[in-house]
Write a protein that holds these residues in place. Structure first.
Motif, short mmCIF file in Angstrom:
data_model
loop_
_atom_site.label_atom_id
_atom_site.label_comp_id
_atom_site.label_asym_id
_atom_site.label_seq_id
_atom_site.Cartn_x
_atom_site.Cartn_y
_atom_site.Cartn_z
N PRO A 352 0.82 -1.23 0.00
CA PRO A 352 0.00 0.00 0.00
C PRO A 352 0.85 1.27 0.00
CG PRO A 352 -0.03 -1.04 2.16
CD PRO A 352 0.62 -2.01 1.23
N PHE A 353 2.04 1.20 0.60
CA PHE A 353 2.91 2.39 0.67
C PHE A 353 3.42 2.79 -0.71
CE2 PHE A 353 5.17 -1.53 1.54
CZ PHE A 353 6.27 -1.47 0.69
N ILE A 354 3.56 1.82 -1.62
CA ILE A 354 3.96 2.14 -3.01
C ILE A 354 2.78 2.71 -3.78
CG2 ILE A 354 4.76 1.18 -5.21
CD1 ILE A 354 6.42 -0.82 -3.64
N LEU A 355 1.61 2.10 -3.59
CA LEU A 355 0.40 2.59 -4.28
C LEU A 355 0.10 4.03 -3.89
CD1 LEU A 355 -1.94 -0.53 -3.91
CD2 LEU A 355 -0.50 0.08 -5.85
N ASN A 356 0.42 4.40 -2.66
CA ASN A 356 0.15 5.76 -2.17
C ASN A 356 1.10 6.81 -2.74
OD1 ASN A 356 -2.07 5.01 -0.70
ND2 ASN A 356 -0.98 4.83 1.24
N LYS A 357 2.03 6.37 -3.58
CA LYS A 357 2.93 7.31 -4.26
C LYS A 357 2.44 7.66 -5.67
CE LYS A 357 7.15 5.83 -1.86
NZ LYS A 357 7.48 7.13 -1.22
N ILE A 358 1.34 7.01 -6.11
CA ILE A 358 0.84 7.23 -7.48
C ILE A 358 0.10 8.57 -7.55
CG2 ILE A 358 -0.63 6.37 -9.33
CD1 ILE A 358 -0.30 3.56 -8.17
N LEU A 363 -3.22 8.87 -13.38
CA LEU A 363 -4.41 8.04 -13.58
C LEU A 363 -5.47 8.80 -14.37
CD1 LEU A 363 -4.63 6.39 -10.05
CD2 LEU A 363 -3.60 5.47 -12.12
N ALA A 364 -5.51 10.12 -14.19
CA ALA A 364 -6.41 10.95 -14.99
C ALA A 364 -6.05 10.87 -16.47
CB ALA A 364 -6.35 12.40 -14.51
N ALA A 365 -4.76 10.81 -16.77
CA ALA A 365 -4.31 10.71 -18.17
C ALA A 365 -4.79 9.40 -18.79
CB ALA A 365 -2.78 10.78 -18.22
N VAL A 366 -4.73 8.30 -18.03
CA VAL A 366 -5.21 7.01 -18.52
C VAL A 366 -6.70 7.09 -18.84
CG1 VAL A 366 -5.57 4.57 -17.93
CG2 VAL A 366 -3.46 5.72 -17.22
N LEU A 367 -7.47 7.69 -17.93
CA LEU A 367 -8.92 7.78 -18.12
C LEU A 367 -9.30 8.77 -19.21
CD1 LEU A 367 -10.07 7.57 -14.40
CD2 LEU A 367 -10.56 5.92 -16.21
N LEU A 368 -8.50 9.80 -19.43
CA LEU A 368 -8.79 10.74 -20.51
C LEU A 368 -8.79 10.03 -21.87
CD1 LEU A 368 -6.76 13.90 -19.41
CD2 LEU A 368 -9.24 13.78 -19.75
N LEU A 369 -7.85 9.12 -22.06
CA LEU A 369 -7.80 8.37 -23.32
C LEU A 369 -8.98 7.40 -23.43
CD1 LEU A 369 -4.05 7.53 -24.04
CD2 LEU A 369 -5.48 9.31 -25.00
N VAL A 370 -9.37 6.80 -22.31
CA VAL A 370 -10.55 5.92 -22.31
C VAL A 370 -11.79 6.73 -22.69
CG1 VAL A 370 -12.09 4.53 -20.86
CG2 VAL A 370 -9.61 4.31 -20.61
N GLY A 371 -11.92 7.93 -22.10
CA GLY A 371 -13.05 8.80 -22.41
C GLY A 371 -13.09 9.18 -23.88
N TYR A 372 -11.93 9.47 -24.44
CA TYR A 372 -11.88 9.86 -25.87
C TYR A 372 -12.32 8.70 -26.77
CZ TYR A 372 -10.20 11.18 -30.46
OH TYR A 372 -10.14 11.44 -31.81
#
Length: 546
Positions: A352-358, A363-372
Motif C-alpha cells: 500500500p505504501f507504493i500505491l500511495n505514491k501514485i 491516472l487521470a491521463a489514462v482515463l482521458l484516453l478511455v473517455g476519448y
C-alpha cells in the motif's frame, strides 16, 4: 449452450489489461467509498469480490464489476437512515439475494430491449463525463472524488463550473506528470516495437515514470513536488488487529427493520438495471461479438453482493468506466477481470505504501484516453448518417447522460425510441419456414414490413437456434423499415457466427443503402445457389416418394 472458456488462452494480453484496470479501479474504489460515507476499505472489498468472484461466475468476456458511482447517493442516504453501516450491509446482502432470484426467473432478458443507439449514446455520454471529470485531476485540482459521474457534485459545483475553478488551482507538477503520461500512452501504441510488448502496458510505464518523477521533485525540494492530497490515499494497517478490523459484518438483528428491506429492494433494482446496461454496452464493444447471458450475470452479481454484504463491502454493479478501460487495454477474456481483482487483493495487503505514491494526475491521463475512445466524434457522425430514427434517440441519451445521470439519460432515450416505434405498425417481425431433410435444413426467414428493436429478442433467439450446416435465406423483399440493431445482428450472424457453425447464408431483398448483399463475405452466392438447388430437388424427390 455456453462454451467452456480457457481462461489461460490469452494470458499475456489479459494480464496486461488486468493491470491497467487495476490501476484505474484502485482510486475509483476509494473515491466511491469516500463519497458514500462508508469505510474506505469497503470500496476495495467490493472491487476485489467484483473482480475475482463475479468475474469468474459471469460469462461476460469484458465486463468489470465493482462499487458504482451511480449508487453513491443511495448508499450515503441509506447509511444515515439505517443508523449504522452494519445495518446497511444487511441490506446489501438481501439485495444480493433478490438479484439471485431475478436471475433464476430470467429477468435479465429485458436487456434485449435496450436499443443500440441508446446504448451507444450512453457510452458516448459517459466518455464525455470521464473527460470533463478528469481534467481537474490532471491539473492537480481534486476536491471532487474519483469516480464521480453526477452532473451536480457533492462539493456544490457541477461538471462545468468545476472546470472554471481549475484555472485558480493549477498544480504545475501534476500538469507535467499528466502531460508526460499522455505522451507515453499515445506513443506506446504508435511505435511498433513498443506495441508488441504485450506483457507491459503503457499505463504501468506511465505510472512508474510518474512516481519516479515526483520522487525526484520531492528529493530536490522542488516546488513541482506533488503533495499527499493529490496522490492515491489508501489506508495502511499498522498491525494485524487493524487489518482484522477491516472486515465488518452485517447486523442481522436489523432484519425486522422495514427500512432495511426498502433499501435492499432499491439497491437490487438500480444495481440490476445498471448492470444490464453495462453488459449490453460490453457486448457492443466486443470485437468478437460474443453475447453475454444476462440471467447468469444477474446471478453472479447477486452472489457478489451477498459476499460483499457479509465481508463489509459496498454494493456492486457491472461498471462502464472499468469495462471500457478493460476493452481499450486489449482484454480477450474474463481472465483480465479476475487478474484485476487479484492484483487489488495482493497489492493493498502487501504494497500500500507504493500505491500511495501514485499521482492522481497520471491516472487521470489514462482515463482521458478511455473517455476519448468512448466519445470519439466519429460515433456522432455515424449515427447522423443513419437518419433521424437512429440519431435523435442517440443524441438525446448522450446529452441527458452528461447533464443528469446514466439512468435518466437512458430512460429518455428509451422513451424517444418507443415513440418512434409506435408510429410504425407492430406486425410480426418475420415468418419462419423450415424444410427438413435428412442431410440438413433449408430455413427461410421472411422479414415483415416493420422490424424494430422490440423484435430483437425473438430474432436473436431464432438465429441462435439455427442448427449447424443449415442453409438460411433471410428475405427482406417486403420490408419497409429495419432497425439498425436488427441489421447489425444479421450482419454479425452472416459474417461471424454462420462461419463458425458452417451455416450458408443468403440475403435477399435488402435495400441498397443497407449494403449487405455486396459485402465481401457474401461472395460465395453462386456456390450457395448451386447447393441450395441440389438440396431443394432432393426435398421434392423425398416428398414425391412419400
Amino acid at each position: 449452450m455456453i462454451k467452456k472458456i480457457n481462461l489461460f488462452a490469452n494470458l499475456k494480453s489479459d494480464f496486461a489489461s488486468g493491470l491497467v484496470v487495476f490501476l484505474v479501479a484502485l482510486p475509483l474504489c476509494l473515491g466511491i467509498a469516500l463519497a458514500s460515507g462508508a469505510p474506505l476499505f469497503s470500496g476495495i472489498i467490493s472491487g476485489i469480490i467484483g473482480g475475482i468472484v463475479v468475474g469468474y461466475l459471469s460469462n461476460s468476456h469484458l465486463s468489470v464489476s465493482g462499487p458504482a458511482a451511480g449508487l453513491t447517493a443511495i448508499v450515503l442516504t441509506s447509511i444515515t437512515d439505517l443508523g449504522s453501516f452494519n445495518a446497511f450491509l444487511l441490506a446489501v446482502l438481501i439485495a444480493g439475494v433478490i438479484q439471485l432470484v431475478l436471475g433464476f426467473i430470467k429477468a435479465g432478458t429485458i436487456s434485449n430491449y435496450f436499443p443500440n443507439n441508446v446504448i451507444e449514446g450512453m457510452l458516448a455520454g459517459i466518455g464525455v463525463i470521464i473527460i470533463l471529470k478528469q481534467i481537474p485531476h490532471a491539473f492537480g485540482y481534486d476536491p471532487d472524488f474519483e469516480g464521480d459521474e453526477s452532473f451536480f457534485q457533492s462539493d456544490g459545483q457541477n461538471t462545468f463550473s468545476e472546470l472554471l475553478h481549475v484555472l485558480d488551482h493549477i498544480q504545475l507538477g501534476a500538469v507535467i506528470v499528466a502531460l508526460i503520461s499522455l505522451l507515453i500512452l499515445i506513443l506506446w501504441n504508435k511505435i511498433d516495437f513498443l506495441k508488441n510488448i504485450k506483457l507491459v502496458p503503457a499505463a504501468l510505464v506511465a505510472v512508474i515514470v510518474s512516481i519516479l518523477l515526483n520522487e525526484i521533485f520531492i528529493q530536490s525540494g522542488s516546488s513541482l513536488a506533488i503533495s499527499k492530497q493529490h496522490l492515491v490515499n489508501l489506508p495502511v494497517p499498522k498491525n494485524f488487529s487493524e487489518l482484522k478490523n477491516i472486515i465488518i459484518t452485517p447486523d442481522f438483528s436489523a432484519l425486522s427493520n422495514s427500512k432495511v428491506w426498502i433499501v435492499a429492494v432499491t439497491i437490487a433494482v438500480v444495481a440490476s438495471i445498471e448492470t444490464l446496461l453495462c453488459i449490453e454496452a460490453a457486448d457492443r464493444m466486443d470485437q468478437l461479438k460474443r453475447y453475454t447471458n444476462t440471467n447468469v450475470e444477474l446471478k453472479a452479481q447477486g452472489i457478489g453482493n451477498i459476499l460483499s454484504g457479509l465481508l463489509g463491502g459496498l454494493p456492486m454493479t457491472s461498471v462502464v468506466v472499468r469495462t471500457s478501460a478493460n476493452n481499450v487495454a486489449g482484454a480477450k477474456s474474463k481472465m483480465s477481470t479476475i487478474i484485476h481483482g487479484l492484483l487489488l487483493l495482493v497489492s493493498v495487503l502487501s504494497i500500500p505504501f507504493i500505491l500511495n505514491k501514485i499521482p492522481l494526475s497520471t491516472l487521470a491521463a489514462v482515463l482521458l484516453l478511455v473517455g476519448y475512445k468512448l466519445a470519439n466524434p466519429k460515433i456522432i457522425k455515424h449515427f447522423w448518417k443513419k437518419g433521424k430514427y437512429q440519431f435523435v434517440p442517440f443524441i438525446a441519451t448522450f446529452a441527458a447522460v452528461v447533464v443528469t445521470d446514466l439512468l435518466k439519460g437512458v430512460a429518455l432515450g428509451m422513451i424517444i425510441s418507443i415513440i418512434f416505434v409506435l408510429k410504425g405498425n407492430m406486425k410480426r417481425a418475420y415468418i419462419f419456414r423450415k424444410e427438413e431433410y435428412k442431410d440438413g435444413d433449408i430455413i427461410h426467414i421472411d422479414l415483415a414490413q416493420e422490424v424494430s428493436f422490440l423484435n430483437k429478442a425473438a430474432i436473436k433467439e431464432t438465429l441462435q437456434n439455427i442448427p449447424k450446416q443449415s442453409f438460411v435465406i433471410i428475405n427482406a423483399s417486403n420490408t419497409v423499415y429495419i432497425s439498425h440493431d436488427i441489421l447489425a445482428m444479421i450482419t454479425e450472424f452472416a459474417k461471424i457466427t454462420s462461419k463458425e457453425l458452417s451455416i450458408d447464408v443468403k440475403l435477399e431483398g435488402f435495400k441498397k443503402e443497407y449494403n449487405l448483399e455486396n459485402n465481401e463475405y457474401f461472395k460465395n452466392t453462386i456456390t450457395f445457389e448451386h447447393r441450395y438447388n441440389v438440396l431443394k430437388r432432393k426435398v421434392e424427390i423425398v416428398r414425391k416418394n412419400n
